[in-house]
Scaffold this motif. Sequence first.
Motif, short mmCIF file in Angstrom:
data_model
loop_
_atom_site.label_atom_id
_atom_site.label_comp_id
_atom_site.label_asym_id
_atom_site.label_seq_id
_atom_site.Cartn_x
_atom_site.Cartn_y
_atom_site.Cartn_z
N ALA A 174 0.80 -1.22 0.00
CA ALA A 174 0.00 0.00 0.00
C ALA A 174 0.84 1.28 0.00
CB ALA A 174 -0.95 0.00 1.20
N VAL A 175 2.15 1.15 -0.15
CA VAL A 175 2.98 2.36 -0.23
C VAL A 175 2.65 3.09 -1.52
CG1 VAL A 175 5.35 3.24 -0.44
CG2 VAL A 175 4.87 1.36 1.13
N PRO A 176 2.31 4.37 -1.44
CA PRO A 176 2.00 5.12 -2.66
C PRO A 176 3.18 5.11 -3.63
CG PRO A 176 1.33 6.35 -0.72
CD PRO A 176 2.12 5.17 -0.24
N GLY A 177 2.89 4.99 -4.92
CA GLY A 177 3.92 4.88 -5.93
C GLY A 177 4.88 6.05 -6.01
N ASP A 178 4.42 7.24 -5.65
CA ASP A 178 5.29 8.42 -5.74
C ASP A 178 6.04 8.71 -4.44
OD1 ASP A 178 3.03 9.14 -4.30
OD2 ASP A 178 2.85 11.11 -5.25
N ALA A 179 5.94 7.85 -3.45
CA ALA A 179 6.58 8.09 -2.15
C ALA A 179 8.10 8.18 -2.26
CB ALA A 179 6.18 7.01 -1.15
N LYS A 180 8.69 7.39 -3.14
CA LYS A 180 10.15 7.37 -3.26
C LYS A 180 10.73 8.73 -3.60
CE LYS A 180 10.36 2.57 -4.67
NZ LYS A 180 10.70 1.60 -5.69
N GLU A 181 9.99 9.54 -4.34
CA GLU A 181 10.50 10.85 -4.73
C GLU A 181 10.39 11.88 -3.61
OE1 GLU A 181 7.91 9.46 -7.14
OE2 GLU A 181 9.68 8.31 -7.73
N ARG A 182 9.53 11.65 -2.64
CA ARG A 182 9.27 12.66 -1.62
C ARG A 182 10.17 12.57 -0.39
NH1 ARG A 182 3.76 11.44 -2.77
NH2 ARG A 182 3.53 10.47 -0.76
N TYR A 183 10.75 11.43 -0.13
CA TYR A 183 11.51 11.24 1.12
C TYR A 183 12.95 10.90 0.77
CZ TYR A 183 6.69 10.90 2.36
OH TYR A 183 5.36 11.15 2.46
N ARG A 184 13.81 11.86 0.94
CA ARG A 184 15.19 11.71 0.47
C ARG A 184 16.02 10.73 1.28
NH1 ARG A 184 17.45 17.56 2.44
NH2 ARG A 184 17.79 16.90 4.58
N ASP A 185 15.66 10.52 2.55
CA ASP A 185 16.48 9.67 3.40
C ASP A 185 15.83 8.34 3.75
OD1 ASP A 185 18.69 11.44 3.59
OD2 ASP A 185 17.56 12.67 4.99
N THR A 186 14.71 8.03 3.17
CA THR A 186 14.03 6.76 3.42
C THR A 186 14.30 5.83 2.25
OG1 THR A 186 12.31 7.82 4.75
CG2 THR A 186 11.78 5.67 3.77
N ARG A 187 14.66 4.59 2.58
CA ARG A 187 14.89 3.58 1.55
C ARG A 187 13.62 2.76 1.39
NH1 ARG A 187 18.05 -1.70 1.66
NH2 ARG A 187 18.25 -1.29 3.88
N PHE A 188 13.13 2.66 0.17
CA PHE A 188 11.89 1.93 -0.10
C PHE A 188 12.23 0.55 -0.65
CE2 PHE A 188 10.51 6.21 0.30
CZ PHE A 188 9.28 6.10 0.92
N MET A 189 11.49 -0.44 -0.18
CA MET A 189 11.72 -1.84 -0.53
C MET A 189 10.55 -2.38 -1.34
SD MET A 189 13.90 -3.16 2.04
CE MET A 189 15.38 -2.64 2.07
N ASN A 190 10.88 -3.22 -2.30
CA ASN A 190 9.84 -3.89 -3.08
C ASN A 190 9.46 -5.24 -2.50
OD1 ASN A 190 9.65 -1.85 -5.06
ND2 ASN A 190 11.55 -2.60 -5.97
N ASN A 191 10.41 -5.88 -1.81
CA ASN A 191 10.13 -7.18 -1.20
C ASN A 191 11.16 -7.48 -0.13
OD1 ASN A 191 12.45 -8.52 -2.47
ND2 ASN A 191 11.27 -8.30 -4.35
N LEU A 192 11.00 -8.60 0.55
CA LEU A 192 11.89 -8.94 1.65
C LEU A 192 13.31 -9.24 1.19
CD1 LEU A 192 9.43 -11.16 3.66
CD2 LEU A 192 10.27 -8.91 4.32
N CYS A 193 13.48 -9.61 -0.05
CA CYS A 193 14.83 -9.86 -0.58
C CYS A 193 15.66 -8.57 -0.65
CB CYS A 193 14.76 -10.52 -1.95
SG CYS A 193 14.11 -12.18 -1.89
N ASP A 194 14.99 -7.41 -0.61
CA ASP A 194 15.71 -6.14 -0.65
C ASP A 194 16.42 -5.84 0.66
OD1 ASP A 194 14.89 -5.70 -3.23
OD2 ASP A 194 13.29 -4.31 -2.70
N LEU A 195 16.03 -6.53 1.74
CA LEU A 195 16.73 -6.35 3.00
C LEU A 195 18.12 -6.91 2.85
CD1 LEU A 195 13.94 -7.39 5.50
CD2 LEU A 195 14.82 -5.08 5.12
#
Length: 172
Positions: free
Chosen positions: A147-168
Amino acid sequence: YKRQICNLLTECFHRIGKAWESSALTVYQEHIASQIGHQLLLDLRTRMLMPADDAPTAIGCAPEQDPYMLPTLMVELVLCDLGWQAQSLGTNLPLEMLEPAVEKIKPQLCWVSVSHLESASRLDTQLSYLDALGRAQGVEIICGGRAVPGDAKERYRDTRFMNNLCDLRSPN
């Protein structure tokens, strides 16, 4: 292997959700499946080796209005498997309430698992707050979920967004 188990559970619950949406399953059947998944994850968690005392610390949660406990529990389990001292703070937690936890626990990592979204503007306010908190406290903030909004990655410069658990990734 715990990441593989969590990824399999994720796939199973996507299928269960689709079956519920199409009325192939009833709500009580979905709840039974959730209870089984929750018990499985708790059982795996109790059987895991404890991380070293000097292991990095992580805390996380699902934000307010998000009742889904399996995703945040899966993040906890995967991080523990990677050598972290990880603790989910549960579901339905206003992200502003992470500040006292960050100040007391002093984690290196804080995660947010977003599986349900009531208000995009409220989540935006909370993620903005958490992004600033992470920057001020030197805590890595990660966020993921269906449910993370698709445009969230552009708004938060210091937050890392993950697509799945393998990204950890491992702390090493």
